[in-house]
Write a protein that holds these residues in place. Structure first.
Motif, PDB file in Angstrom:
ATOM      1  N   GLY A 343       0.802  -1.216   0.000  1.00  0.00           N
ATOM      2  CA  GLY A 343       0.000   0.000   0.000  1.00  0.00           C
ATOM      3  C   GLY A 343       0.836   1.268   0.000  1.00  0.00           C
ATOM      4  O   GLY A 343       0.327   2.358   0.180  1.00  0.00           O
ATOM      5  N   ARG A 344       2.164   1.162  -0.198  1.00  0.00           N
ATOM      6  CA  ARG A 344       3.036   2.331  -0.250  1.00  0.00           C
ATOM      7  C   ARG A 344       3.418   2.562  -1.705  1.00  0.00           C
ATOM      8  O   ARG A 344       4.341   1.957  -2.234  1.00  0.00           O
ATOM      9  CB  ARG A 344       4.293   2.107   0.609  1.00  0.00           C
ATOM     10  N   HIS A 345       2.685   3.424  -2.351  1.00  0.00           N
ATOM     11  CA  HIS A 345       2.824   3.557  -3.795  1.00  0.00           C
ATOM     12  C   HIS A 345       3.913   4.540  -4.216  1.00  0.00           C
ATOM     13  O   HIS A 345       4.246   4.622  -5.386  1.00  0.00           O
ATOM     14  CB  HIS A 345       1.492   4.010  -4.409  1.00  0.00           C
ATOM     15  N   LEU A 346       4.479   5.311  -3.262  1.00  0.00           N
ATOM     16  CA  LEU A 346       5.497   6.301  -3.570  1.00  0.00           C
ATOM     17  C   LEU A 346       5.055   7.234  -4.701  1.00  0.00           C
ATOM     18  O   LEU A 346       5.862   7.711  -5.487  1.00  0.00           O
ATOM     19  CB  LEU A 346       6.822   5.619  -3.951  1.00  0.00           C
ATOM     20  N   GLY A 347       3.757   7.506  -4.791  1.00  0.00           N
ATOM     21  CA  GLY A 347       3.251   8.391  -5.828  1.00  0.00           C
ATOM     22  C   GLY A 347       3.123   7.748  -7.187  1.00  0.00           C
ATOM     23  O   GLY A 347       2.788   8.423  -8.163  1.00  0.00           O
ATOM     24  N   LEU A 348       3.379   6.432  -7.295  1.00  0.00           N
ATOM     25  CA  LEU A 348       3.353   5.780  -8.607  1.00  0.00           C
ATOM     26  C   LEU A 348       1.963   5.798  -9.229  1.00  0.00           C
ATOM     27  O   LEU A 348       1.822   5.935 -10.444  1.00  0.00           O
ATOM     28  CB  LEU A 348       3.853   4.337  -8.490  1.00  0.00           C
ATOM     29  N   VAL A 349       0.955   5.639  -8.404  1.00  0.00           N
ATOM     30  CA  VAL A 349      -0.423   5.650  -8.929  1.00  0.00           C
ATOM     31  C   VAL A 349      -0.744   7.000  -9.547  1.00  0.00           C
ATOM     32  O   VAL A 349      -1.259   7.084 -10.672  1.00  0.00           O
ATOM     33  CB  VAL A 349      -1.422   5.299  -7.814  1.00  0.00           C
ATOM     34  N   SER A 350      -0.430   8.088  -8.825  1.00  0.00           N
ATOM     35  CA  SER A 350      -0.740   9.417  -9.362  1.00  0.00           C
ATOM     36  C   SER A 350       0.086   9.710 -10.604  1.00  0.00           C
ATOM     37  O   SER A 350      -0.398  10.344 -11.554  1.00  0.00           O
ATOM     38  CB  SER A 350      -0.495  10.488  -8.295  1.00  0.00           C
ATOM     39  N   MET A 351       1.334   9.229 -10.647  1.00  0.00           N
ATOM     40  CA  MET A 351       2.161   9.442 -11.838  1.00  0.00           C
ATOM     41  C   MET A 351       1.579   8.716 -13.044  1.00  0.00           C
ATOM     42  O   MET A 351       1.524   9.266 -14.154  1.00  0.00           O
ATOM     43  CB  MET A 351       3.600   8.991 -11.571  1.00  0.00           C
ATOM     44  N   ARG A 352       1.127   7.477 -12.839  1.00  0.00           N
ATOM     45  CA  ARG A 352       0.518   6.731 -13.947  1.00  0.00           C
ATOM     46  C   ARG A 352      -0.771   7.408 -14.410  1.00  0.00           C
ATOM     47  O   ARG A 352      -1.057   7.462 -15.612  1.00  0.00           O
ATOM     48  CB  ARG A 352       0.246   5.285 -13.519  1.00  0.00           C
ATOM     49  N   ASP A 353      -1.536   7.898 -13.457  1.00  0.00           N
ATOM     50  CA  ASP A 353      -2.772   8.593 -13.807  1.00  0.00           C
ATOM     51  C   ASP A 353      -2.481   9.839 -14.637  1.00  0.00           C
ATOM     52  O   ASP A 353      -3.185  10.136 -15.615  1.00  0.00           O
ATOM     53  CB  ASP A 353      -3.544   8.974 -12.549  1.00  0.00           C
ATOM     54  N   ARG A 354      -1.449  10.580 -14.245  1.00  0.00           N
ATOM     55  CA  ARG A 354      -1.102  11.789 -14.993  1.00  0.00           C
ATOM     56  C   ARG A 354      -0.669  11.440 -16.420  1.00  0.00           C
ATOM     57  O   ARG A 354      -1.045  12.119 -17.378  1.00  0.00           O
ATOM     58  CB  ARG A 354       0.013  12.552 -14.278  1.00  0.00           C
ATOM     59  N   ALA A 355       0.124  10.382 -16.541  1.00  0.00           N
ATOM     60  CA  ALA A 355       0.590   9.984 -17.871  1.00  0.00           C
ATOM     61  C   ALA A 355      -0.572   9.549 -18.757  1.00  0.00           C
ATOM     62  O   ALA A 355      -0.715  10.014 -19.902  1.00  0.00           O
ATOM     63  CB  ALA A 355       1.616   8.861 -17.752  1.00  0.00           C
ATOM     64  N   SER A 356      -1.412   8.662 -18.241  1.00  0.00           N
ATOM     65  CA  SER A 356      -2.528   8.166 -19.060  1.00  0.00           C
ATOM     66  C   SER A 356      -3.531   9.264 -19.350  1.00  0.00           C
ATOM     67  O   SER A 356      -4.182   9.252 -20.405  1.00  0.00           O
ATOM     68  CB  SER A 356      -3.220   6.999 -18.343  1.00  0.00           C
ATOM     69  N   GLY A 357      -3.656  10.243 -18.454  1.00  0.00           N
ATOM     70  CA  GLY A 357      -4.609  11.334 -18.653  1.00  0.00           C
ATOM     71  C   GLY A 357      -4.290  12.220 -19.837  1.00  0.00           C
ATOM     72  O   GLY A 357      -5.166  12.936 -20.331  1.00  0.00           O
ATOM     73  N   GLY A 359      -2.684  10.826 -22.589  1.00  0.00           N
ATOM     74  CA  GLY A 359      -2.392   9.904 -23.676  1.00  0.00           C
ATOM     75  C   GLY A 359      -0.984   9.361 -23.663  1.00  0.00           C
ATOM     76  O   GLY A 359      -0.513   8.828 -24.672  1.00  0.00           O
ATOM     77  N   GLY A 360      -0.300   9.463 -22.527  1.00  0.00           N
ATOM     78  CA  GLY A 360       1.071   8.991 -22.450  1.00  0.00           C
ATOM     79  C   GLY A 360       1.194   7.674 -21.713  1.00  0.00           C
ATOM     80  O   GLY A 360       0.200   7.051 -21.326  1.00  0.00           O
ATOM     81  N   THR A 361       2.435   7.235 -21.519  1.00  0.00           N
ATOM     82  CA  THR A 361       2.709   5.990 -20.796  1.00  0.00           C
ATOM     83  C   THR A 361       3.787   6.245 -19.751  1.00  0.00           C
ATOM     84  O   THR A 361       4.619   7.150 -19.893  1.00  0.00           O
ATOM     85  CB  THR A 361       3.212   4.887 -21.753  1.00  0.00           C
ATOM     86  N   LEU A 362       3.765   5.431 -18.702  1.00  0.00           N
ATOM     87  CA  LEU A 362       4.763   5.537 -17.644  1.00  0.00           C
ATOM     88  C   LEU A 362       5.306   4.154 -17.339  1.00  0.00           C
ATOM     89  O   LEU A 362       4.546   3.207 -17.172  1.00  0.00           O
ATOM     90  CB  LEU A 362       4.161   6.155 -16.374  1.00  0.00           C
ATOM     91  N   THR A 363       6.626   4.031 -17.278  1.00  0.00           N
ATOM     92  CA  THR A 363       7.253   2.762 -16.918  1.00  0.00           C
ATOM     93  C   THR A 363       8.191   2.997 -15.738  1.00  0.00           C
ATOM     94  O   THR A 363       8.810   4.064 -15.618  1.00  0.00           O
ATOM     95  CB  THR A 363       8.050   2.167 -18.094  1.00  0.00           C
ATOM     96  N   VAL A 364       8.290   1.993 -14.866  1.00  0.00           N
ATOM     97  CA  VAL A 364       9.137   2.069 -13.685  1.00  0.00           C
ATOM     98  C   VAL A 364      10.058   0.861 -13.679  1.00  0.00           C
ATOM     99  O   VAL A 364       9.598  -0.282 -13.737  1.00  0.00           O
ATOM    100  CB  VAL A 364       8.292   2.082 -12.388  1.00  0.00           C
ATOM    101  N   GLU A 365      11.344   1.118 -13.612  1.00  0.00           N
ATOM    102  CA  GLU A 365      12.336   0.053 -13.501  1.00  0.00           C
ATOM    103  C   GLU A 365      13.102   0.253 -12.201  1.00  0.00           C
ATOM    104  O   GLU A 365      13.722   1.300 -11.988  1.00  0.00           O
ATOM    105  CB  GLU A 365      13.313   0.080 -14.676  1.00  0.00           C
TER     106      GLU A 365
END
Length: 381
Positions: A343-357, A359-365
């Motif tokens: 449950g510790r997303h480090l902001g990843l959920v909001s970053m993915r939402d911003r990207a998809s909003g 028309g972009g994509t977000l990848t995390v390595e």
């Protein structure tokens, strides 16, 4: 002896430097409560932030294991001595908390406590929290053992630090939710006025702490003067940051210049090396530029505050009609799936939402010990 002057000095220094090392409220609370327990050599310490409904919005403990804390149950309510401290803004030093007429007991799993020291944390006229310590660790001789008047003075200094840290952390968390235009005005005014003035008072309390350290006072005062010097440097850094953030508005300077300015500010304000490279990117649709900026800010925040990175690299380069943002750090890394399960997303959920909003994509390595790379691509217009 853990309560010697050097350990006390390090604990005071830790509380002071928490101002610059931690800006998340929870991290600040944990640093303050751990410093209080170390400084006063207590078995248990806690810091409570009251809510508006008779309970605590946050309650952080030190000296209690995670298993014990879960067994104790829900956060305490404001009753008995805790309520009196918050209501009357009065220091409480008790030889045995269990014998006080206001004592109302505690859950069965709660550790046994005797001597008690509690002190409200105040910001002006507002009580924003309270520090609690119990069970002073010292040789039990005839006549008992408990917290002293010097302990009260030290905790008073630490409470001032706690007020500073909490106020600044709250300002910081609020600033992350503002729009770029609001950041330019409110962040500049609030952080400059509140942080600069309070860091000045922090230097004064650091000097006052020197008078409380009786063993090897010359060395203690010398080291505390160094802490005061560090606090002064932090004030200068924050002042410079505020000045440079004012013109860094997306709508005025564009994405590349805004990112470059913010990276320069962060590079000066942190021990990590932070760099930026922009490669051939021209104007993008406004929504895409804002999304890229927000993702960059979130990724930089994670890298500088949580990863322990020594180097953070930000690149923005043209790809077809769009662009790719990449934020790479050499920090501790993490296992993305484990973070999501915890449950510790480090902001990843909001970053993915911003990207998809847009028309972009977000990848995390990322992987433990391998650093992290966050990449966002937008299509352009």
């Amino acid at each position: 002896m853990s309560h010697g002057p050097r350990s006390g000095l390090y604990a005071v220094s830790s509380a002071l430097l928490a101002m610059s090392r931690h800006l998340e409220v929870r991290d600040v609370l944990k640093t303050i409560v751990a410093s209080a327990r170390e400084l006063l050599d207590a078995e248990y310490a806690a810091l409570g932030v009251p809510d508006d409904h008779g309970g605590f919005a946050q309650f952080v403990v030190d000296g209690v294991s995670e298993e014990q804390w879960k067994a104790i149950g829900p956060l305490p309510r404001q009753h008995g001595i805790l309520a009196a401290m918050l209501r009357e803004a009065k220091t409480e030093r008790l030889a045995d908390v269990r014998e006080d007429p206001r004592f109302e007991g505690w859950p069965s799993a709660h550790p046994q406590m005797s001597d008690f020291l509690g002190l409200p944390i105040r910001d002006g006229d507002e009580t924003i929290g309270a520090l609690f310590l119990a069970n002073k660790r010292c040789p039990r001789q005839e006549g008992g053992c408990g917290f002293t008047g010097d302990d009260v003075e030290l905790l008073s200094i630490l409470a001032q630090h706690a007020a500073i840290a909490l106020t600044n952390a709250r300002l910081y968390e609020r600033s992350r939710e503002l729009t770029i235009a609001e950041e330019r005005s409110r962040l500049a005014h609030e952080l400059h006025d509140a942080v600069s003035q309070k860091l000045f008072s922090l230097r004064l309390t650091a000097q006052a702490a020197a008078a409380l350290v009786h063993r090897d006072p010359a060395r203690a005062k010398g080291e505390l003067q160094q802490v005061a010097s560090l606090a002064a440097e932090a004030a200068d850094e924050l002042r410079a940051a505020v000045v440079e953030l004012r013109p860094a508005a997306l709508d005025e300077d564009g994405l590349v210049n805004t990112l470059r300015t913010q990276v320069q500010v962060l590079d000066r304000a942190h021990t990590a090396r932070v760099t930026f490279v922009g490669l051939g990117v021209r104007a993008l649709p406004a929504a895409q530029e804002e999304a890229l900026l927000r993702v960059a800010q979130e990724a930089l925040h994670n890298a500088l505050r949580h990863s322990g990175a020594q180097r953070v690299e930000v690149t923005l380069e043209k790809r077809g009609p769009g662009a790719v943002l990449r934020v790479t750090d050499d920090g501790g890394g993490f296992e993305p799936q484990a973070v999501r399960r915890a449950g510790r997303h480090l902001g990843l959920v909001s970053m993915r939402d911003r990207a998809s909003g847009v028309g972009g994509t977000l990848t995390v390595e990322s992987a433990p010990g391998k650093g992290t790379t966050i990449e966002m691509e937008v299509p352009g217009g």
